[in-house]
Design an enzyme around this catalytic site. Structure first.
Site, PDB file in Angstrom:
ATOM      1  N   HIS A 167      -4.603  14.659 -46.729  1.00 15.64           N
ATOM      2  CA  HIS A 167      -4.021  15.797 -45.895  1.00 15.64           C
ATOM      3  C   HIS A 167      -2.893  15.603 -45.787  1.00 15.64           C
ATOM      4  O   HIS A 167      -1.877  16.609 -45.946  1.00 15.64           O
ATOM      5  CB  HIS A 167      -4.846  15.832 -44.804  1.00 15.64           C
ATOM      6  CG  HIS A 167      -4.450  17.083 -43.843  1.00 15.64           C
ATOM      7  ND1 HIS A 167      -4.298  18.407 -44.192  1.00 15.64           N
ATOM      8  CD2 HIS A 167      -3.523  16.752 -42.955  1.00 15.64           C
ATOM      9  CE1 HIS A 167      -3.599  18.989 -43.208  1.00 15.64           C
ATOM     10  NE2 HIS A 167      -3.094  18.078 -42.493  1.00 15.64           N
ATOM     11  N   CYS A 203      -9.312  19.472 -46.027  1.00 14.31           N
ATOM     12  CA  CYS A 203      -9.393  20.894 -45.043  1.00 14.31           C
ATOM     13  C   CYS A 203     -10.372  21.895 -45.718  1.00 14.31           C
ATOM     14  O   CYS A 203     -11.233  22.303 -44.903  1.00 14.31           O
ATOM     15  CB  CYS A 203      -7.928  21.641 -44.822  1.00 14.31           C
ATOM     16  SG  CYS A 203      -7.039  20.510 -43.609  1.00 14.31           S
ATOM     17  N   ASP A 248      13.117   0.517 -54.083  1.00 14.17           N
ATOM     18  CA  ASP A 248      14.218   0.203 -53.060  1.00 14.17           C
ATOM     19  C   ASP A 248      14.490  -1.273 -53.517  1.00 14.17           C
ATOM     20  O   ASP A 248      14.067  -1.969 -54.465  1.00 14.17           O
ATOM     21  CB  ASP A 248      13.769   0.088 -51.576  1.00 14.17           C
ATOM     22  CG  ASP A 248      12.598  -0.723 -51.345  1.00 14.17           C
ATOM     23  OD1 ASP A 248      12.230  -1.515 -52.251  1.00 14.17           O
ATOM     24  OD2 ASP A 248      11.952  -0.881 -50.165  1.00 14.17           O
ATOM     25  N   CYS A 276      -5.852  21.714 -48.828  1.00 13.62           N
ATOM     26  CA  CYS A 276      -6.164  20.747 -49.286  1.00 13.62           C
ATOM     27  C   CYS A 276      -7.648  20.274 -49.470  1.00 13.62           C
ATOM     28  O   CYS A 276      -8.477  21.015 -48.618  1.00 13.62           O
ATOM     29  CB  CYS A 276      -5.287  19.331 -48.606  1.00 13.62           C
ATOM     30  SG  CYS A 276      -6.251  18.747 -47.235  1.00 13.62           S
ATOM     31  N   CYS A 333      -4.180  25.051 -44.489  1.00 16.36           N
ATOM     32  CA  CYS A 333      -3.982  24.048 -45.438  1.00 16.36           C
ATOM     33  C   CYS A 333      -5.316  24.223 -46.550  1.00 16.36           C
ATOM     34  O   CYS A 333      -6.392  24.513 -46.252  1.00 16.36           O
ATOM     35  CB  CYS A 333      -3.923  22.769 -44.928  1.00 16.36           C
ATOM     36  SG  CYS A 333      -3.823  21.383 -46.211  1.00 16.36           S
TER      37      CYS A 333
END
Lengths: 388, 388
Positions: B341, B315, B98, B312, B310
């Site tokens: 996650h 999980c 930014d 991931c 999920c």
């Protein structure tokens, strides 16, 4: 109490010797441990700032967790209902738990200790708890620890000999109570703890009495409490010869790399210490050239790895300048990366010690490690770039 | 200024449409970005609590970093001497930075803003700094950002229309100054930022004036500052049709999953937001069934994964009970696992949106996501185990 259905017997196999040093293998219900071994400390069922797979990738084969912390939060019964500590923290390898006694004396409030055990208030919520030899064993059973430590009393440094003797004898009686309470299962073991302060005869008496109980393993406790390295080595010199040759030997809470090398040379097989993890969170790195403080501004624009001799992911990927930045900016990634490096450094040291014993060149290896450390950290960048 | 020697031209390729939604690909000097894309925020050259390889493994192809933070610590020139931001943070993929303007207004002290730029005191050490359009571009060049954002002014919500118009016009003049200052290199791009608050005619005027500058990409700024989702969507409805079809469109600082879905349906390609990472550090999980607070005691003995839908690593490996324990014990592993996650959840959402656009079923996909979220979190365990 979780049953693993393991058919592996707990045991220690001596593979090679070099002087008093031993290269061995400990077998447990959750896998084998090549010794000499360093156990990362996972106090509250987590090696701080490390995923379990990352801990394993450092070379660690066994972790230590703390009964005191887990009995208070989330509670041993809770962990048992969740399938035991291995499932809870997703660590499938062996786990050793301490008895809780040491933390009760250092962390808890309103301690009251007598022959029966110790009553204390939780440092978290002030709730009242009692730890007896039987309850310490029960908790570690609920946690499903592969290696259970007896409840013992670790006397403060500097205590008079008669008080140390009294305490040592009570720890022996507690060892016997733990032995009776311990539920035998294949692959699981109870370790007794040698006490006796810095007094040779007390240490010998403790070691012999424990040996007579024929426990599966033994620890040396009550050291690294401020007595100094020379005194610690002297105590080990009189203690380890009294410990059975066919059982693993664990020196509790030790230590710096030089402490570990000296203790291995005196016949110790297993170690645990918060130093690599705690130091990793406070910007202190262990390197081949000694300890390095990454907050020091001399690292600000240093594009070199923390330890060029290290193959860990931190050293392979990041610069000193970046690690310095992370600690200055108080970014979580700093402790994460430095804990990983420090644990790798410790595991690499243990691997080096194991190979050196196998090759019968432990003294030479120890001298090499010491010489590299004495040579110190990398030259400052200016000395390389020519007064940059 | 680091030269990558890239021969890839920066560009946007439109691959598929579904209504106003676009499935595309942005090419940069450091790789391609499949859009719609979500950019994790790496404020101080680190996505908090995540190693770069872990960020990549969530599916992220580009990260955002903050000019304001990096110019103050460690400094843009320092990062340039260290080989640029990619080398510094060990992220080899594209990076968007930014301009620093937004953080100056929200974090810095003693701000003084005029046509030339903004003078401010560092929130870290009180040192005085000046950010002009030219210096903002120079800093991002020193950082080696693939995508440089123009310096703009983001007016506060609720400002009168004449003030918003004044500010928008100055941002346009700053865009022109940034365009002149920007050093053209293959694979690198400067994005202009549409402003104009919640006023349709101002937004249209800003978008058209920027389009006339023929910049490589455009952002919509000044939204998600408290105006509400309906108002934000309404502004997008009037703004995106004025933005060139052959350039990427980036909605700055947005947002919740439902914000992202609605913005994608209105033709936005790129997003960034601190929500998944910041929430991950405060025990707030994004799941298919909506947000879940892992500190809640209902998770205390819940052996189920956080989000069974999920895939991931968090999980796949850990239980709700363990995550709950980590946050209660204030263990660093809690933020680490939950950030991972949450970022996976966001990246899975983006992948789902991309596939849905390709298959021309975006509306159905959005409805499915909304229906699953409306169905809420998993049933309490008691309802399963029968009043446990």
């Amino acid at each position: 109490m979780t049953e693993t259905g393991s058919s592996v017997e707990f045991g220690y196999r001596l593979l090679a010797r070099d002087g008093a040093a031993r290269r061995g293998r400990v077998t447990t219900a959750h896998g084998a441990i090549e010794t000499p071994a360093f156990m990362p400390v996972g106090t509250a069922a987590t090696v701080k700032a490390m995923r379990p797979a990352d801990v394993r990738a450092t070379g660690a084969e066994i972790v230590l967790s703390n009964t005191y912390h887990l009995m208070l939060r989330p509670g041993a019964e809770t962990i048992a209902r969740l399938g035991g500590l291995h499932a809870f923290m997703a660590w499938s390898g062996p786990i050793l738990t301490d008895s809780g006694g040491y933390q009760v004396m250092s962390l808890a409030q309103l301690r009251k200790l007598d022959e029966d055990g110790v009553t204390f208030k939780s440092h978290i919520d002030g709730s009242l708890h009692k730890l007896t030899p039987e309850r310490a064993v029960e908790i570690q059973d609920l946690l499903d620890a592969d290696i259970t430590m007896q409840l013992d009393e670790c006397p403060q440094a500097g205590l008079a000999k008669d008080k140390v003797a009294e305490s040592m004898l009570m720890s022996l009686r507690w060892a016997e109570r733990c032995r009776k309470a311990f539920r035998e299962r294949p692959g699981y073991a109870l370790f007794g703890i040698v006490q006796g302060g810095v007094f040779d005869d007390l240490r010998r008496e403790s070691a012999r009495a424990l040996a007579d109980m024929d426990l599966p393993g033994y620890a040396v406790g009550g050291l690294a409490v401020g007595e100094g390295q020379d005194e610690m080595f002297r105590v080990l010199d009189v203690t380890t010869p009294e410990m059975p040759d066919n059982k693993p030997r664990y020196l509790m809470g030790v230590g710096r790399p030089s402490d570990i090398i000296g203790a291995v040379m005196r016949g110790i097989d297993m170690f645990d210490c918060v130093l690599p993890t705690r130091s990793g969170r406070t910007a202190q790195a262990f390197t081949a050239g000694g300890t390095v403080n990454l907050r020091n501004s001399r690292h600000r624009e240093d594009p070199r790895p923390l330890d060029p001799a290290c193959g860990c992911p931190t050293c392979a990927t990041f610069t000193r300048a970046y690690l310095h930045h992370l600690f200055r900016a108080e970014e979580m990634l700093g402790p994460m990366l430095l804990t990983q490096h420090n644990l790798c450094h410790y595991q690499n040291l243990m691997a080096g010690l194991r190979t050196a014993i196998e090759e019968g060149r432990l003294a030479a290896y120890a001298a090499e490690v010491e010489a590299r450390e004495r040579a110190g950290d990398l030259e400052p960048l200016g000395a390389i770039a020519g007064g940059r």
